[in-house]
Design a protein around this motif. Structure first.
Motif, PDB file in Angstrom:
ATOM      1  N   THR A  83       0.838  -1.205   0.000  1.00  0.00           N
ATOM      2  CA  THR A  83       0.000   0.000   0.000  1.00  0.00           C
ATOM      3  C   THR A  83       0.872   1.254   0.000  1.00  0.00           C
ATOM      4  OG1 THR A  83      -1.684  -1.201   1.224  1.00  0.00           O
ATOM      5  CG2 THR A  83      -1.847   1.199   1.254  1.00  0.00           C
ATOM      6  N   ASN A  84       0.520   2.221  -0.851  1.00  0.00           N
ATOM      7  CA  ASN A  84       1.229   3.504  -0.957  1.00  0.00           C
ATOM      8  C   ASN A  84       2.711   3.376  -1.291  1.00  0.00           C
ATOM      9  OD1 ASN A  84      -1.121   5.041  -0.339  1.00  0.00           O
ATOM     10  ND2 ASN A  84      -0.808   4.572   1.821  1.00  0.00           N
ATOM     11  N   SER A  85       3.094   2.284  -1.970  1.00  0.00           N
ATOM     12  CA  SER A  85       4.516   2.098  -2.272  1.00  0.00           C
ATOM     13  C   SER A  85       4.887   2.455  -3.705  1.00  0.00           C
ATOM     14  CB  SER A  85       4.936   0.650  -1.998  1.00  0.00           C
ATOM     15  OG  SER A  85       4.454  -0.219  -3.010  1.00  0.00           O
ATOM     16  N   ALA A  86       3.915   2.776  -4.540  1.00  0.00           N
ATOM     17  CA  ALA A  86       4.222   3.088  -5.936  1.00  0.00           C
ATOM     18  C   ALA A  86       5.171   4.282  -6.008  1.00  0.00           C
ATOM     19  CB  ALA A  86       2.951   3.368  -6.722  1.00  0.00           C
ATOM     20  N   GLN A  87       6.211   4.133  -6.794  1.00  0.00           N
ATOM     21  CA  GLN A  87       7.196   5.193  -6.993  1.00  0.00           C
ATOM     22  C   GLN A  87       6.974   5.900  -8.332  1.00  0.00           C
ATOM     23  OE1 GLN A  87       9.740   5.607  -4.367  1.00  0.00           O
ATOM     24  NE2 GLN A  87       8.003   4.476  -3.549  1.00  0.00           N
ATOM     25  N   VAL A  88       5.896   5.508  -9.026  1.00  0.00           N
ATOM     26  CA  VAL A  88       5.581   6.050 -10.347  1.00  0.00           C
ATOM     27  C   VAL A  88       4.111   6.441 -10.414  1.00  0.00           C
ATOM     28  CG1 VAL A  88       7.394   4.753 -11.532  1.00  0.00           C
ATOM     29  CG2 VAL A  88       5.125   3.727 -11.235  1.00  0.00           C
ATOM     30  N   LYS A  89       3.781   7.243 -11.444  1.00  0.00           N
ATOM     31  CA  LYS A  89       2.397   7.665 -11.687  1.00  0.00           C
ATOM     32  C   LYS A  89       2.026   7.307 -13.119  1.00  0.00           C
ATOM     33  CE  LYS A  89       3.200  12.050 -10.907  1.00  0.00           C
ATOM     34  NZ  LYS A  89       4.617  12.053 -10.948  1.00  0.00           N
ATOM     35  N   ILE A  90       0.719   7.285 -13.404  1.00  0.00           N
ATOM     36  CA  ILE A  90       0.250   7.025 -14.760  1.00  0.00           C
ATOM     37  C   ILE A  90       0.905   8.017 -15.721  1.00  0.00           C
ATOM     38  CG2 ILE A  90      -1.786   7.063 -16.275  1.00  0.00           C
ATOM     39  CD1 ILE A  90      -3.411   6.006 -13.904  1.00  0.00           C
ATOM     40  N   ASN A  91       1.345   7.508 -16.852  1.00  0.00           N
ATOM     41  CA  ASN A  91       2.026   8.239 -17.934  1.00  0.00           C
ATOM     42  C   ASN A  91       3.496   8.549 -17.663  1.00  0.00           C
ATOM     43  OD1 ASN A  91      -0.172   8.238 -19.734  1.00  0.00           O
ATOM     44  ND2 ASN A  91      -1.047  10.007 -18.671  1.00  0.00           N
ATOM     45  N   ASP A  92       4.035   8.136 -16.502  1.00  0.00           N
ATOM     46  CA  ASP A  92       5.472   8.289 -16.271  1.00  0.00           C
ATOM     47  C   ASP A  92       6.228   7.377 -17.225  1.00  0.00           C
ATOM     48  OD1 ASP A  92       5.165  10.063 -14.185  1.00  0.00           O
ATOM     49  OD2 ASP A  92       5.821   8.666 -12.614  1.00  0.00           O
ATOM     50  N   ARG A  93       7.411   7.821 -17.655  1.00  0.00           N
ATOM     51  CA  ARG A  93       8.308   6.976 -18.439  1.00  0.00           C
ATOM     52  C   ARG A  93       9.252   6.287 -17.460  1.00  0.00           C
ATOM     53  NH1 ARG A  93      10.160   4.985 -22.361  1.00  0.00           N
ATOM     54  NH2 ARG A  93       8.846   5.682 -24.046  1.00  0.00           N
ATOM     55  N   VAL A  94       9.436   4.970 -17.613  1.00  0.00           N
ATOM     56  CA  VAL A  94      10.337   4.216 -16.738  1.00  0.00           C
ATOM     57  C   VAL A  94      11.447   3.585 -17.560  1.00  0.00           C
ATOM     58  CG1 VAL A  94       8.571   3.752 -14.996  1.00  0.00           C
ATOM     59  CG2 VAL A  94       8.942   2.098 -16.840  1.00  0.00           C
ATOM     60  N   LYS A  95      12.548   3.312 -16.893  1.00  0.00           N
ATOM     61  CA  LYS A  95      13.694   2.646 -17.506  1.00  0.00           C
ATOM     62  C   LYS A  95      13.862   1.271 -16.876  1.00  0.00           C
ATOM     63  CE  LYS A  95      15.580   5.758 -20.213  1.00  0.00           C
ATOM     64  NZ  LYS A  95      15.654   5.489 -21.641  1.00  0.00           N
ATOM     65  N   ALA A  96      14.374   0.328 -17.632  1.00  0.00           N
ATOM     66  CA  ALA A  96      14.641  -1.014 -17.110  1.00  0.00           C
ATOM     67  C   ALA A  96      15.491  -0.912 -15.853  1.00  0.00           C
ATOM     68  CB  ALA A  96      15.350  -1.856 -18.161  1.00  0.00           C
ATOM     69  N   GLY A  97      15.100  -1.624 -14.803  1.00  0.00           N
ATOM     70  CA  GLY A  97      15.846  -1.625 -13.546  1.00  0.00           C
ATOM     71  C   GLY A  97      15.428  -0.548 -12.561  1.00  0.00           C
ATOM     72  N   GLN A  98      14.586   0.386 -12.989  1.00  0.00           N
ATOM     73  CA  GLN A  98      14.109   1.460 -12.106  1.00  0.00           C
ATOM     74  C   GLN A  98      13.145   0.887 -11.073  1.00  0.00           C
ATOM     75  OE1 GLN A  98      12.359   4.773 -14.229  1.00  0.00           O
ATOM     76  NE2 GLN A  98      11.120   5.369 -12.464  1.00  0.00           N
ATOM     77  N   ILE A  99      13.280   1.289  -9.816  1.00  0.00           N
ATOM     78  CA  ILE A  99      12.342   0.858  -8.779  1.00  0.00           C
ATOM     79  C   ILE A  99      10.992   1.519  -9.038  1.00  0.00           C
ATOM     80  CG2 ILE A  99      11.769   0.919  -6.319  1.00  0.00           C
ATOM     81  CD1 ILE A  99      14.801   0.788  -5.758  1.00  0.00           C
ATOM     82  N   ILE A 100       9.934   0.688  -9.117  1.00  0.00           N
ATOM     83  CA  ILE A 100       8.594   1.216  -9.381  1.00  0.00           C
ATOM     84  C   ILE A 100       7.659   1.043  -8.185  1.00  0.00           C
ATOM     85  CG2 ILE A 100       8.763   0.992 -11.882  1.00  0.00           C
ATOM     86  CD1 ILE A 100       7.097  -1.595 -11.639  1.00  0.00           C
ATOM     87  N   ALA A 101       7.991   0.130  -7.254  1.00  0.00           N
ATOM     88  CA  ALA A 101       7.147  -0.119  -6.078  1.00  0.00           C
ATOM     89  C   ALA A 101       7.896  -1.063  -5.146  1.00  0.00           C
ATOM     90  CB  ALA A 101       5.809  -0.732  -6.502  1.00  0.00           C
ATOM     91  N   TYR A 102       7.200  -1.469  -4.078  1.00  0.00           N
ATOM     92  CA  TYR A 102       7.764  -2.418  -3.117  1.00  0.00           C
ATOM     93  C   TYR A 102       6.776  -3.551  -2.884  1.00  0.00           C
ATOM     94  CZ  TYR A 102      11.392   0.989  -2.448  1.00  0.00           C
ATOM     95  OH  TYR A 102      12.431   1.842  -2.680  1.00  0.00           O
ATOM     96  N   SER A 103       7.314  -4.750  -2.663  1.00  0.00           N
ATOM     97  CA  SER A 103       6.473  -5.947  -2.536  1.00  0.00           C
ATOM     98  C   SER A 103       5.582  -5.888  -1.303  1.00  0.00           C
ATOM     99  CB  SER A 103       7.346  -7.201  -2.478  1.00  0.00           C
ATOM    100  OG  SER A 103       8.137  -7.185  -1.313  1.00  0.00           O
TER     101      SER A 103
END
Length: 170
Positions: A83-103
């Motif tokens: 819960t509340n762990s997302a490090q990104v938002k809709i329409n964000d550009r991400v790169k391979a290996g970038q942290i996007i959330a937590y388990s």
């Protein structure tokens, strides 16, 4: 484990983020109450397209190790995030290996784990796509300098546990 970093498997665009649910456990009330992130991975660039080897069924075997139809988008979903762990938002550009959330263990889930799936589209009835995962298994004995890791890949199967080295025992 809780709070293990979850990284993007490839470059792409965030298409959906759900990380406000708090329920957990094996209960019918928890069905469809998960937290998740959906990414649309970038299509291969021209250099990668040159490296592709097309099989008889129209699928490709490329550096991303996916079996996606040539020219089609690949969508990947990460489910049960904290819960509340997302490090990104809709329409964000991400790169391979970038942290996007937590388990986490949100939704119909008995314990912390990551449910990962790949799809041919964002439709609710989209077909899944088999995806091979790469891992670092051991030192490459053939390397004269004794440096570097031997790279391997595997096709995950339901009912098994995996870590950065592939299948693991509990």
């Amino acid at each position: 484990n809780f709070n293990t970093p979850i990284v993007a498997v490839g470059d792409g665009i965030v298409k959906d983020v759900r990380d406000v649910e708090v329920v957990s456990g094996i209960s019918v009330r928890n069905l469809f109450q998960w937290n998740s992130i959906l990414l649309q991975l970038d299509d291969d660039d021209d250099d990668n397209k040159k490296k592709e080897e097309e099989s008889d069924d129209g699928t490709t075997n490329n550096d991303n190790n996916n079996n996606n139809k040539k020219g089609a988008s690949l969508f990947v979903e990460y489910v049960h995030i904290q819960t509340n762990s997302a490090q990104v938002k809709i329409n964000d550009r991400v790169k391979a290996g970038q942290i996007i959330a937590y388990s986490g263990s949100i939704g119909f889930s008995p314990e912390p784990h990551l449910h990962f799936a790949a799809y041919q589209s964002m439709e609710d009835d989209a077909s899944t796509v088999r995806v091979r995962f790469g891992c670092c298994c051991s030192k490459d004995e053939g390397n004269k300098n004794g440096e570097g890791l031997k790279l391997s890949s595997f096709l995950p199967q339901a009912g098994y546990w995996y870590n950065e080295h592939g299948v693991c025992s509990l």
